[in-house]
Design a protein around this motif. Sequence first.
Motif, PDB file in Angstrom:
ATOM      1  N   CYS A  30       3.256 -42.571  44.905  1.00  0.00           N
ATOM      2  CA  CYS A  30       2.183 -42.906  45.609  1.00  0.00           C
ATOM      3  C   CYS A  30       1.799 -42.036  46.621  1.00  0.00           C
ATOM      4  CB  CYS A  30       2.914 -44.420  46.233  1.00  0.00           C
ATOM      5  SG  CYS A  30       3.735 -44.417  47.812  1.00  0.00           S
ATOM      6  N   VAL A  31       0.560 -42.283  47.345  1.00  0.00           N
ATOM      7  CA  VAL A  31       0.052 -41.452  48.325  1.00  0.00           C
ATOM      8  C   VAL A  31       0.171 -42.350  49.537  1.00  0.00           C
ATOM      9  CG1 VAL A  31      -1.934 -40.291  49.239  1.00  0.00           C
ATOM     10  CG2 VAL A  31      -1.568 -39.935  46.883  1.00  0.00           C
ATOM     11  N   SER A  32       0.473 -41.696  50.638  1.00  0.00           N
ATOM     12  CA  SER A  32       0.461 -42.552  52.097  1.00  0.00           C
ATOM     13  C   SER A  32      -1.043 -42.404  52.534  1.00  0.00           C
ATOM     14  CB  SER A  32       1.275 -41.663  53.080  1.00  0.00           C
ATOM     15  OG  SER A  32       1.364 -42.415  54.079  1.00  0.00           O
ATOM     16  N   VAL A  33      -1.737 -43.610  52.448  1.00  0.00           N
ATOM     17  CA  VAL A  33      -3.180 -43.527  52.896  1.00  0.00           C
ATOM     18  C   VAL A  33      -3.113 -43.337  54.522  1.00  0.00           C
ATOM     19  CG1 VAL A  33      -4.955 -45.157  52.944  1.00  0.00           C
ATOM     20  CG2 VAL A  33      -3.691 -45.290  51.346  1.00  0.00           C
ATOM     21  N   SER A  34      -3.955 -42.235  54.738  1.00  0.00           N
ATOM     22  CA  SER A  34      -3.954 -41.786  56.226  1.00  0.00           C
ATOM     23  C   SER A  34      -4.828 -42.555  57.251  1.00  0.00           C
ATOM     24  CB  SER A  34      -4.561 -40.512  56.228  1.00  0.00           C
ATOM     25  OG  SER A  34      -3.506 -39.554  55.639  1.00  0.00           O
ATOM     26  N   HIS A  35      -4.798 -42.811  58.487  1.00  0.00           N
ATOM     27  CA  HIS A  35      -5.454 -43.323  59.280  1.00  0.00           C
ATOM     28  C   HIS A  35      -6.490 -42.190  59.776  1.00  0.00           C
ATOM     29  CE1 HIS A  35      -2.451 -46.470  59.373  1.00  0.00           C
ATOM     30  NE2 HIS A  35      -3.138 -47.107  60.024  1.00  0.00           N
ATOM     31  N   THR A  36      -7.679 -42.619  60.045  1.00  0.00           N
ATOM     32  CA  THR A  36      -8.771 -41.784  60.525  1.00  0.00           C
ATOM     33  C   THR A  36      -9.821 -42.339  61.054  1.00  0.00           C
ATOM     34  OG1 THR A  36     -10.451 -40.069  59.812  1.00  0.00           O
ATOM     35  CG2 THR A  36     -10.220 -41.933  58.431  1.00  0.00           C
ATOM     36  N   THR A  37     -10.521 -41.446  62.254  1.00  0.00           N
ATOM     37  CA  THR A  37     -11.448 -42.240  63.343  1.00  0.00           C
ATOM     38  C   THR A  37     -12.846 -41.720  62.573  1.00  0.00           C
ATOM     39  OG1 THR A  37     -11.366 -39.953  64.334  1.00  0.00           O
ATOM     40  CG2 THR A  37      -9.970 -41.839  65.063  1.00  0.00           C
ATOM     41  N   HIS A  51      -7.419 -45.489  56.123  1.00  0.00           N
ATOM     42  CA  HIS A  51      -7.329 -46.737  57.108  1.00  0.00           C
ATOM     43  C   HIS A  51      -8.232 -46.359  58.474  1.00  0.00           C
ATOM     44  CE1 HIS A  51      -3.984 -48.963  55.300  1.00  0.00           C
ATOM     45  NE2 HIS A  51      -3.474 -47.804  55.332  1.00  0.00           N
ATOM     46  N   PHE A  52      -9.563 -46.726  58.350  1.00  0.00           N
ATOM     47  CA  PHE A  52     -10.402 -46.457  59.283  1.00  0.00           C
ATOM     48  C   PHE A  52     -10.379 -47.017  60.615  1.00  0.00           C
ATOM     49  CE2 PHE A  52     -12.359 -45.563  55.059  1.00  0.00           C
ATOM     50  CZ  PHE A  52     -12.940 -44.208  55.270  1.00  0.00           C
ATOM     51  N   VAL A  53      -9.991 -46.190  61.638  1.00  0.00           N
ATOM     52  CA  VAL A  53     -10.010 -47.149  62.940  1.00  0.00           C
ATOM     53  C   VAL A  53     -10.547 -46.341  63.981  1.00  0.00           C
ATOM     54  CG1 VAL A  53      -7.478 -47.876  62.549  1.00  0.00           C
ATOM     55  CG2 VAL A  53      -7.996 -45.492  63.302  1.00  0.00           C
ATOM     56  N   SER A  54     -10.790 -47.007  65.144  1.00  0.00           N
ATOM     57  CA  SER A  54     -11.524 -46.424  66.342  1.00  0.00           C
ATOM     58  C   SER A  54     -10.656 -45.416  67.090  1.00  0.00           C
ATOM     59  CB  SER A  54     -11.801 -47.662  67.354  1.00  0.00           C
ATOM     60  OG  SER A  54     -10.603 -48.014  67.953  1.00  0.00           O
ATOM     61  N   VAL A  55     -11.420 -44.645  67.830  1.00  0.00           N
ATOM     62  CA  VAL A  55     -10.699 -43.672  68.390  1.00  0.00           C
ATOM     63  C   VAL A  55      -9.461 -44.144  69.461  1.00  0.00           C
ATOM     64  CG1 VAL A  55     -10.777 -41.900  70.340  1.00  0.00           C
ATOM     65  CG2 VAL A  55     -12.609 -42.017  68.306  1.00  0.00           C
ATOM     66  N   ASN A  56     -10.090 -45.262  70.263  1.00  0.00           N
ATOM     67  CA  ASN A  56      -9.029 -45.970  71.089  1.00  0.00           C
ATOM     68  C   ASN A  56      -7.869 -46.332  70.273  1.00  0.00           C
ATOM     69  OD1 ASN A  56     -10.791 -45.659  73.349  1.00  0.00           O
ATOM     70  ND2 ASN A  56     -11.608 -47.597  73.285  1.00  0.00           N
ATOM     71  N   LYS A  57      -7.929 -47.125  69.269  1.00  0.00           N
ATOM     72  CA  LYS A  57      -7.033 -47.319  68.211  1.00  0.00           C
ATOM     73  C   LYS A  57      -6.057 -46.495  67.931  1.00  0.00           C
ATOM     74  CE  LYS A  57      -4.605 -50.294  65.435  1.00  0.00           C
ATOM     75  NZ  LYS A  57      -3.602 -51.287  66.234  1.00  0.00           N
ATOM     76  N   LYS A  59      -5.644 -43.464  69.394  1.00  0.00           N
ATOM     77  CA  LYS A  59      -4.862 -43.090  70.672  1.00  0.00           C
ATOM     78  C   LYS A  59      -3.517 -43.970  70.942  1.00  0.00           C
ATOM     79  CE  LYS A  59      -8.494 -40.247  72.620  1.00  0.00           C
ATOM     80  NZ  LYS A  59      -9.382 -39.903  73.632  1.00  0.00           N
ATOM     81  N   GLU A  60      -3.939 -45.350  71.012  1.00  0.00           N
ATOM     82  CA  GLU A  60      -2.964 -46.367  70.920  1.00  0.00           C
ATOM     83  C   GLU A  60      -1.732 -45.957  70.119  1.00  0.00           C
ATOM     84  OE1 GLU A  60      -2.557 -51.240  70.356  1.00  0.00           O
ATOM     85  OE2 GLU A  60      -4.336 -50.517  70.800  1.00  0.00           O
ATOM     86  N   MET A  61      -1.960 -45.811  68.736  1.00  0.00           N
ATOM     87  CA  MET A  61      -0.838 -45.573  67.898  1.00  0.00           C
ATOM     88  C   MET A  61      -0.105 -44.214  68.254  1.00  0.00           C
ATOM     89  SD  MET A  61      -2.596 -46.817  64.219  1.00  0.00           S
ATOM     90  CE  MET A  61      -1.390 -46.650  63.358  1.00  0.00           C
ATOM     91  N   ILE A  62      -1.069 -43.282  68.570  1.00  0.00           N
ATOM     92  CA  ILE A  62      -0.155 -42.059  69.094  1.00  0.00           C
ATOM     93  C   ILE A  62       0.783 -42.438  70.206  1.00  0.00           C
ATOM     94  CG2 ILE A  62      -0.405 -39.878  70.548  1.00  0.00           C
ATOM     95  CD1 ILE A  62      -3.175 -39.533  68.871  1.00  0.00           C
ATOM     96  N   ASN A  63       0.270 -43.314  71.139  1.00  0.00           N
ATOM     97  CA  ASN A  63       1.133 -43.528  72.300  1.00  0.00           C
ATOM     98  C   ASN A  63       2.535 -44.333  71.639  1.00  0.00           C
ATOM     99  OD1 ASN A  63      -0.427 -42.244  73.967  1.00  0.00           O
ATOM    100  ND2 ASN A  63      -1.618 -44.167  74.589  1.00  0.00           N
TER     101      ASN A  63
END
Length: 208
Positions: A30-37, A51-57, A59-63
């Motif tokens: 399988c392929v790991s589906v990436s998150h992107t802004t 997985h389409f997410v906002s910039v704020n979301k 950055k929250e995941m990075i933290n």
Amino acid sequence: MANLFIIAAPSGCGKTSLVKALLKNSSNLCVSVSHTTRKSRPDEVNGINYHFVSVNKFKEMINKNAFVEHAEVFENLYGSSRQLINDSLENNKDVILEIDWQGARQVKLNMPKVTSIFILPPSKDVLLMRLQGRGQDDRQTIMKRMSDAKNQMSHFDEFDYLVINDNFDVALSNLESIIGQSNKDFKHQDFSLEVQSIKHKNLLKKLI
């Protein structure tokens, strides 16, 4: 035990098409589906392509240390979810990460037991032709991608294996062979970085 693979390549090398073919031919991959802004394209589905997410979301995941790797590519953020990868591995599914050399460096620090594969075009002219043939980008974007490709290709020597995508079926067979050897205690020497660097030394000089 399930395995984690990195497959990297400059834009236009056919990586996405090769990975799709790999998935079609294997039920345990399988392929790991990436998150992107970045904004989704008309034919893309959230959760399937990215997985389409906002910039704020993002950055929250990075933290929260939610990514095994993340990077900025063409002014958009991309990241691979630690949880999604671990869930697949625990379900005995081999996982592919489609990322660049920056991401590969991070993954190797976070998850050392990873096999990395780099895909190269047979020439710069073929790469340009493929980018133009996709019909997705204007001339300025294509030139930017060609410039970025040179930088990407200069990091080929940080990977375990090297595959030249001159003929699609041959490249696919090479990838299948590498992945099929992943449970062995030895490298598939035909496609190891050491062997391929010698075999394709003239091509590598022209590309880089």
